[in-house]
Design an enzyme around this catalytic site. Structure first.
Site, short mmCIF file in Angstrom:
data_model
loop_
_atom_site.label_atom_id
_atom_site.label_comp_id
_atom_site.label_asym_id
_atom_site.label_seq_id
_atom_site.Cartn_x
_atom_site.Cartn_y
_atom_site.Cartn_z
CE1 TYR A 1 43.23 92.51 -8.93
CE2 TYR A 1 45.33 92.93 -7.85
CZ TYR A 1 44.04 93.32 -8.16
OH TYR A 1 43.56 94.54 -7.70
CB SER B 1 46.47 96.85 -8.46
OG SER B 1 46.92 96.40 -7.20
N1 LIG Z 1 40.21 96.69 -2.76
C1 LIG Z 1 41.49 96.79 -2.95
O1 LIG Z 1 42.29 96.67 -2.01
C2 LIG Z 1 42.04 97.08 -4.33
C3 LIG Z 1 43.41 97.38 -4.44
C4 LIG Z 1 43.92 97.66 -5.70
C5 LIG Z 1 43.11 97.67 -6.81
N2 LIG Z 1 41.78 97.36 -6.67
C6 LIG Z 1 40.97 97.37 -7.89
O2 LIG Z 1 39.87 98.23 -7.69
C7 LIG Z 1 38.79 97.81 -8.55
C8 LIG Z 1 37.52 97.71 -7.73
O3 LIG Z 1 37.72 96.71 -6.73
P1 LIG Z 1 36.88 96.62 -5.38
O4 LIG Z 1 37.86 96.40 -4.31
O5 LIG Z 1 35.90 97.73 -5.30
O6 LIG Z 1 36.17 95.22 -5.62
P2 LIG Z 1 34.63 94.78 -5.53
O7 LIG Z 1 34.68 93.30 -5.64
O8 LIG Z 1 33.97 95.42 -4.37
O9 LIG Z 1 34.00 95.42 -6.87
C9 LIG Z 1 34.28 94.92 -8.16
C10 LIG Z 1 33.01 95.01 -8.97
O10 LIG Z 1 33.31 94.59 -10.30
C11 LIG Z 1 32.21 93.84 -10.76
N3 LIG Z 1 32.59 92.93 -11.83
C12 LIG Z 1 33.33 91.80 -11.73
N4 LIG Z 1 33.38 91.18 -12.93
C13 LIG Z 1 32.67 91.93 -13.80
C14 LIG Z 1 32.34 91.81 -15.18
N5 LIG Z 1 32.74 90.75 -15.90
N6 LIG Z 1 31.58 92.77 -15.76
C15 LIG Z 1 31.15 93.83 -15.04
N7 LIG Z 1 31.40 93.99 -13.71
C16 LIG Z 1 32.16 93.05 -13.11
C17 LIG Z 1 31.72 93.07 -9.54
O11 LIG Z 1 30.36 92.63 -9.68
C18 LIG Z 1 31.90 94.10 -8.43
O12 LIG Z 1 30.72 94.83 -8.19
C19 LIG Z 1 39.24 96.49 -9.17
O13 LIG Z 1 39.75 96.71 -10.46
C20 LIG Z 1 40.35 96.04 -8.23
O14 LIG Z 1 41.26 95.19 -8.87
C21 LIG Z 1 41.23 97.08 -5.45
#
Ligand SMILES: NC(=O)c1ccc[n+]([C@@H]2O[C@H](COP(=O)([O-])OP(=O)(O)OC[C@H]3O[C@@H](n4cnc5c(N)ncnc54)[C@H](O)[C@@H]3O)[C@@H](O)[C@H]2O)c1
Length: 251
Positions: A155, A142
């Site tokens: 985080y 991130s």
């Molecule tokens: N959305 C943003 O702005 C953003 C920014 C930077 C980084 N990220 C990173 O991108 C990645 C995806 O995030 P997103 O925004 O799509 O979030 P999201 O919440 O839509 O998706 C995350 C998924 O991970 C799954 N998950 C959570 N815990 C789990 C576990 N113990 N085992 C297996 N699966 C698990 C959840 O069920 C969910 O489907 C993450 O690592 C997040 O930190 C997101």
């Protein structure tokens, strides 16, 4: 020729916003995609929609915060497919709070999902990639792991560790032609972001205004970058942390 024809890709957190977009992108480009998530119903929905669109995918429910689940997942896929070309460590959670606001569970669960899962999954997959003569691993870090936003210490620290883990793994396994890179997204419109916006009392339009590009990012834009890093076009990229932020500086 599609970039991932004949390749096997595993995507964690693939029931969520960015993970489902990555899975769809790989499938559109010819990969057989293992769509895995703790939320088995969400994973099945994504895999089924890929199959309906003519792609190849299967769903596996796994809680990657558990080391045993990680090892079983990799062995299950390898025994079925005989190879694993790409692993995308994308699953993540975001527990908001400063040091005094966080519970023990917030801290330890954040690290279990965001970081320790990568240790277990990579340890299980790398021997297979070594035997096959190489592979590609893309980790979702991130921008906040590089430049911390306030009130997200668990985080941000876990994502900083993901960045360090990525660079260490890349240095250790580059000689075996295993390329390890990370994407560092800024604000991307997903269920995780929607939940954060609700908690903060802000709107998506408020966030759009903070981005010099004029809007927050789309999951498909991160998926395009992940696909590039996993493809042979990125053959000399190994140990890179690539920001995708619309030029936003962390507020
Ligand atoms: N959305 C943003 O702005 C953003 C920014 C930077 C980084 N990220 C990173 O991108 C990645 C995806 O995030 P997103 O925004 O799509 O979030 P999201 O919440 O839509 O998706 C995350 C998924 O991970 C799954 N998950 C959570 N815990 C789990 C576990 N113990 N085992 C297996 N699966 C698990 C959840 O069920 C969910 O489907 C993450 O690592 C997040 O930190 C997101």
């Amino acid at each position: 020729m599609k970039r991932f024809e004949g390749r096997i890709a595993i995507v964690t957190g693939a029931g969520g916003g960015i993970g489902s977009a990555i899975s769809r992108r790989f499938a559109e480009e010819g990969a057989f995609v293992v769509v895995t998530d703790a939320n088995g119903a969400a994973a099945s929905e994504v895999a089924e929609s890929i199959e309906r669109s003519g792609g190849s995918a299967t769903a596996i429910a796994a809680d990657i915060s558990k080391g045993d689940d990680c090892a079983i997942l990799i062995e299950q896929v390898h025994s079925r497919t005989g190879r694993i070309d790409i692993l995308v460590n994308n699953a993540g959670i975001n527990r908001r709070g400063n040091l005094l606001a966080l519970t023990d569970d917030d801290w330890y669960t954040t690290f279990a999902v965001n970081l320790h899962s990568m240790f277990h999954l990579c340890r299980a997959v790398i021997p297979h990639m070594m035997k096959a003569g190489g592979g590609a691993i893309v980790n979702t870090a991130s921008q906040w792991g590089l430049h911390p936003a306030p009130n997200h210490i668990a985080y941000n620290t876990s994502k900083a560790a993901v960045a360090a883990f990525t660079q260490n793994l890349a240095r250790d396994y580059a000689p075996q032609k295993i390329r390890v890179n990370a994407v560092c997204p800024g604000e991307i419109h997903t269920p995780m972001l929607e939940a954060g916006v609700k908690r903060s009392g802000r709107t998506i339009a408020d966030l759009d205004k903070l981005v010099p590009f004029g809007r927050i990012g789309k999951p498909e834009e991160v998926a395009a970058l992940v696909a590039f890093l996993a493809s042979d076009e990125a053959a000399f990229m190994c140990g890179s942390l690539v920001e995708i932020t619309g030029a936003q500086a962390v507020a």
